[in-house]
Write a protein that holds these residues in place. Structure first.
Motif, PDB file in Angstrom:
ATOM      1  N   PHE A   1      27.970  40.451  94.400  1.00  0.00           N
ATOM      2  CA  PHE A   1      27.003  39.723  93.578  1.00  0.00           C
ATOM      3  C   PHE A   1      25.584  40.112  93.965  1.00  0.00           C
ATOM      4  N   LEU A   2      25.355  40.196  95.266  1.00  0.00           N
ATOM      5  CA  LEU A   2      24.008  40.501  95.765  1.00  0.00           C
ATOM      6  C   LEU A   2      23.528  41.868  95.274  1.00  0.00           C
ATOM      7  N   LEU A   3      24.418  42.847  95.308  1.00  0.00           N
ATOM      8  CA  LEU A   3      24.028  44.193  94.871  1.00  0.00           C
ATOM      9  C   LEU A   3      23.620  44.195  93.400  1.00  0.00           C
ATOM     10  N   GLN A   4      24.370  43.467  92.566  1.00  0.00           N
ATOM     11  CA  GLN A   4      24.014  43.381  91.152  1.00  0.00           C
ATOM     12  C   GLN A   4      22.687  42.642  90.970  1.00  0.00           C
ATOM     13  N   GLN A   5      22.523  41.562  91.705  1.00  0.00           N
ATOM     14  CA  GLN A   5      21.285  40.788  91.615  1.00  0.00           C
ATOM     15  C   GLN A   5      20.089  41.611  92.057  1.00  0.00           C
ATOM     16  N   LEU A   6      20.251  42.325  93.169  1.00  0.00           N
ATOM     17  CA  LEU A   6      19.163  43.128  93.709  1.00  0.00           C
ATOM     18  C   LEU A   6      18.792  44.264  92.759  1.00  0.00           C
ATOM     19  N   ALA A   7      19.792  44.850  92.112  1.00  0.00           N
ATOM     20  CA  ALA A   7      19.507  45.913  91.141  1.00  0.00           C
ATOM     21  C   ALA A   7      18.643  45.380  90.004  1.00  0.00           C
ATOM     22  N   GLY A   8      18.947  44.160  89.544  1.00  0.00           N
ATOM     23  CA  GLY A   8      18.138  43.553  88.488  1.00  0.00           C
ATOM     24  C   GLY A   8      16.731  43.234  88.951  1.00  0.00           C
ATOM     25  N   VAL A   9      16.608  42.768  90.193  1.00  0.00           N
ATOM     26  CA  VAL A   9      15.284  42.462  90.745  1.00  0.00           C
ATOM     27  C   VAL A   9      14.441  43.729  90.845  1.00  0.00           C
ATOM     28  N   ILE A  10      15.052  44.819  91.338  1.00  0.00           N
ATOM     29  CA  ILE A  10      14.323  46.086  91.457  1.00  0.00           C
ATOM     30  C   ILE A  10      13.840  46.561  90.094  1.00  0.00           C
ATOM     31  N   GLU A  11      14.701  46.460  89.089  1.00  0.00           N
ATOM     32  CA  GLU A  11      14.326  46.892  87.740  1.00  0.00           C
ATOM     33  C   GLU A  11      13.128  46.094  87.226  1.00  0.00           C
ATOM     34  N   ARG A  12      13.119  44.806  87.472  1.00  0.00           N
ATOM     35  CA  ARG A  12      12.002  43.971  87.021  1.00  0.00           C
ATOM     36  C   ARG A  12      10.726  44.285  87.799  1.00  0.00           C
ATOM     37  N   GLU A  13      10.871  44.488  89.120  1.00  0.00           N
ATOM     38  CA  GLU A  13       9.694  44.787  89.935  1.00  0.00           C
ATOM     39  C   GLU A  13       9.071  46.119  89.503  1.00  0.00           C
ATOM     40  N   GLN A  14       9.915  47.072  89.102  1.00  0.00           N
ATOM     41  CA  GLN A  14       9.401  48.356  88.627  1.00  0.00           C
ATOM     42  C   GLN A  14       8.588  48.178  87.346  1.00  0.00           C
ATOM     43  N   ARG A  15       9.112  47.349  86.432  1.00  0.00           N
ATOM     44  CA  ARG A  15       8.392  47.111  85.168  1.00  0.00           C
ATOM     45  C   ARG A  15       7.059  46.415  85.411  1.00  0.00           C
ATOM     46  N   GLU A  16       7.070  45.455  86.313  1.00  0.00           N
ATOM     47  CA  GLU A  16       5.885  44.626  86.514  1.00  0.00           C
ATOM     48  C   GLU A  16       4.999  45.105  87.655  1.00  0.00           C
ATOM     49  N   ASN A  17       5.432  46.210  88.317  1.00  0.00           N
ATOM     50  CA  ASN A  17       4.654  46.793  89.406  1.00  0.00           C
ATOM     51  C   ASN A  17       4.396  45.769  90.519  1.00  0.00           C
ATOM     52  N   THR A  18       5.449  45.058  90.917  1.00  0.00           N
ATOM     53  CA  THR A  18       5.355  44.061  91.982  1.00  0.00           C
ATOM     54  C   THR A  18       6.307  44.438  93.111  1.00  0.00           C
ATOM     55  N   THR A  19       6.361  43.578  94.133  1.00  0.00           N
ATOM     56  CA  THR A  19       7.099  43.882  95.357  1.00  0.00           C
ATOM     57  C   THR A  19       8.237  42.886  95.571  1.00  0.00           C
ATOM     58  N   CYS A  20       9.346  43.372  96.114  1.00  0.00           N
ATOM     59  CA  CYS A  20      10.401  42.479  96.563  1.00  0.00           C
ATOM     60  C   CYS A  20      10.784  42.867  97.989  1.00  0.00           C
ATOM     61  N   ALA A  21      11.473  41.973  98.656  1.00  0.00           N
ATOM     62  CA  ALA A  21      11.867  42.217 100.045  1.00  0.00           C
ATOM     63  C   ALA A  21      13.336  41.877 100.233  1.00  0.00           C
ATOM     64  N   VAL A  22      13.955  42.592 101.151  1.00  0.00           N
ATOM     65  CA  VAL A  22      15.328  42.295 101.577  1.00  0.00           C
ATOM     66  C   VAL A  22      15.280  41.876 103.038  1.00  0.00           C
ATOM     67  N   LEU A  23      15.816  40.706 103.334  1.00  0.00           N
ATOM     68  CA  LEU A  23      15.890  40.210 104.702  1.00  0.00           C
ATOM     69  C   LEU A  23      17.356  40.212 105.132  1.00  0.00           C
ATOM     70  N   LEU A  24      17.692  40.995 106.153  1.00  0.00           N
ATOM     71  CA  LEU A  24      19.042  40.985 106.692  1.00  0.00           C
ATOM     72  C   LEU A  24      19.034  40.127 107.952  1.00  0.00           C
ATOM     73  N   ILE A  25      19.851  39.080 107.936  1.00  0.00           N
ATOM     74  CA  ILE A  25      19.841  38.057 108.988  1.00  0.00           C
ATOM     75  C   ILE A  25      21.162  38.116 109.740  1.00  0.00           C
ATOM     76  N   ASP A  26      21.098  38.380 111.037  1.00  0.00           N
ATOM     77  CA  ASP A  26      22.299  38.456 111.866  1.00  0.00           C
ATOM     78  C   ASP A  26      22.231  37.353 112.921  1.00  0.00           C
ATOM     79  N   LEU A  27      23.316  36.607 113.085  1.00  0.00           N
ATOM     80  CA  LEU A  27      23.351  35.523 114.066  1.00  0.00           C
ATOM     81  C   LEU A  27      23.601  36.092 115.457  1.00  0.00           C
TER      82      LEU A  27
END
Length: 557
Positions: free
Chosen positions: A142-168
């Protein structure tokens, strides 16, 4: 054929039809050519809640939901039905035309299926495909599909997104020592806290194991990701109640940015993973941004981990031994077994470089067992050669100490080599004991009852309280080399060492000074009341054969 016989046949056929309709599990309604209901079976009544007399003469579509019309649906398509009590149900309806003898439409047979369970199964399958069953969070797919959509939108709008990988941090230690049910409690609570620390517009998912990923969209800059990372650190700071324990589970967080670091979902996650390992190297419980330099370091670490696994299989490890002597007469009283790794190319790998990697990847458990086995084997050999029966001290890692079978493994290994409990001593750091004091107290008590001595290693560098120290059934304290190093020149170090010695004396414990490098240090420690010492000023760690020669030379003086 007589009229009575025809009538009998028709009567039998009618009875057969009624029996057939009654036993069919699907809802059946027989209508005239205009769709007016003439007859329904029991399954129709069970499905809709209407008895036969309530629907006879009504149009078939009166059970269609008026709230969810589907006028464009093709014949046989799925649609919504409405029961007598007003509740809705998904249905699949097929109309079968029945022509009369003249070939014209005379009746219709409606076959109605209840799709409720089918839809529930579909929903369950979809949830299994896209959500983590334990935490209820979206999964990696699910995350990979969601992230792909976020990247596509950020490219259109010329904005930034971040990925946080959290390990316990150290989750495997708690999971292995307290059991998988305790691990599940930790994961579910961590998921809840991480989800509460991000914005509602963002997504957090569980990747498997103890890793989570948060996707933050439409950021103004890198500092926005830092704000969320700090929120997660704060959310995880409060102890998690697990049974009788209050566990503090800290996270290490790696951050990657689009489009600065990468421009695909997989590469952004890899960059965040690299940054997360850097956060662990920086002491855990912090966050780090990805940089290209880190990628090279992570590749080196992965290569080291692979080489470590091969080294254990290929016999590249060995033990060196460093003697401990009595400060009052200089005689040997023990030896510490120190792990050494000579790689296949002949180079020596420093322990401070490979031990932390072994701890992180879990290899420290089989490696620690190998050290115990080898120390016991060597002690048995020295017994047979007539060397003094001093104990060999073996270091125990946190992960090894928390294994449910740790005590039994120690006892069985000692016995398997024909040794007594007096031949092996265990060294455990105070931070390991304080991570779970009640559990440590129980294990140490069992070891003590069996006659196995335990030394608290690196004393003074951890965070044990005097109240707990009094409860731990340890036999000796090893004063950390950091305090010994400036003993003959620094009044503060001398005062700390004097305090530790006094504390040990008051608790009935013997004292070992580590890192003793000069004769002056030996004399001063003896004056301060310390019992034993080890360090380069006495003897460097030596391979077994050279150590044996050193002991024989010492005994002959």
């Amino acid at each position: 054929m007589t009229n009575s016989l025809v009538s009998e046949i028709e009567s039998g056929a009618s009875l057969l039809l009624r029996e057939l309709l009654a036993c069919l599990p699907l809802g059946i309604a027989i209508t005239d050519r205009d769709g007016q209901i003439l007859q329904v079976n029991g399954a129709f009544s069970a499905l809709t809640g209407y008895q036969a007399h309530e629907v006879t003469g009504k149009h078939l579509e009166f059970i269609a939901s008026p709230r969810l019309p589907n006028p464009d649906a093709a014949p046989g398509a799925e649609s919504w039905g409405q029961r007598r009590d007003g509740s809705l149900f998904p249905r699949h309806q097929v109309l079968h035309p029945v022509n009369g003898q003249d070939g014209a439409l005379a009746h219709q047979i409606a076959v109605i299926s209840d799709l409720t369970k089918h839809k529930q199964d579909e929903s369950h399958i979809e949830r299994l495909a896209y959500y983590d069953e334990l935490t209820g969070l979206p999964n990696r797919q699910f995350l990979l599909q969601q992230l792909a959509g976020v990247i596509e939108r950020e490219q259109r709008e010329n904005t930034t997104c971040a990925v946080l990988l959290i390990d316990l941090d150290r989750f495997k230690t708690f999971n292995d020592s307290l059991g998988h049910s305790a691990g599940d409690v930790i994961l579910k609570e961590a998921a809840r806290r991480i989800e509460s620390a991000i914005r509602r517009s963002d997504t957090v998912s569980r990747q498997g194991g103890d890793e989570f990923i948060a996707v933050l969209s439409q950021l103004h800059g890198p500092e926005d990701a830092a704000i969320v990372a700090n929120n997660i650190l704060a959310a995880m700071a409060k102890p998690i109640p697990v049974g009788q324990h209050q566990l503090t589970i800290t996270p290490s967080i790696g951050i990657s940015l689009f489009p600065h670091d990468a421009n695909t979902p997989e590469s952004l996650i890899r960059c965040a993973d690299t940054a997360m390992y850097h956060a662990k190297e920086q002491g855990r419980n912090n966050f780090q941004y990805y940089t290209p330099v880190l990628n090279h370091r992570v590749q080196e670490r992965m290569s080291l981990e692979t080489a470590l696994r091969g080294a254990l299989l290929n016999g590249e490890f060995s033990l060196h031994f460093q003697p401990q002597i009595a400060l009052d007469n200089g005689m040997i009283t023990g030896a510490e077994a120190l792990l050494r790794w000579r790689r296949s190319n002949g180079s020596w790998m420093p322990p401070d470089q490979f031990i932390p990697v072994a701890e992180d990847c879990g290899l420290i458990v089989p490696l620690g067992q190998w050290v115990l086995e080898e120390a016991c084997r060597q002690r048995r050999q020295w017994n047979e050669l007539g060397l003094p029966a001093f104990p060999i001290a073996v270091n125990c890692s946190a992960l090894q100490f928390r294994q449910p079978a740790f005590k039994d493994q120690v006892v069985d290994t000692i016995a398997a080599h024909g040794l007594g409990p007096q031949h092996i001593e265990l060294e455990i750091t105070e931070s390991v004991l304080m991570a779970s004091p009640e559990c440590a107290q129980s294990v140490l008590g069992e070891l003590k009852a069996l006659g196995i001595q335990v030394a608290m290693d690196d004393f003074g560098t951890g965070y044990s309280s005097l109240a707990y120290l009094k409860q731990f059934p340890v036999d000796r304290l090893k004063i950390d080399a950091a305090f010994i190093r400036g003993l003959d020149q620094d009044a503060t170090s001398r005062a700390i060492v004097q305090s530790i010695i006094s504390l040990g004396r008051s608790l009935g414990l013997s004292l070992v000074a580590e890192g003793v490098e000069t004769q002056d240090m030996r004399l001063l420690l003896n004056q301060l009341g310390c019992d034993y010492a080890q360090g380069y000023g006495i003897c460097h760690p030596l391979p077994a054969a050279q150590f044996e020669a050193w002991v024989r030379d010492l005994s002959s003086r």
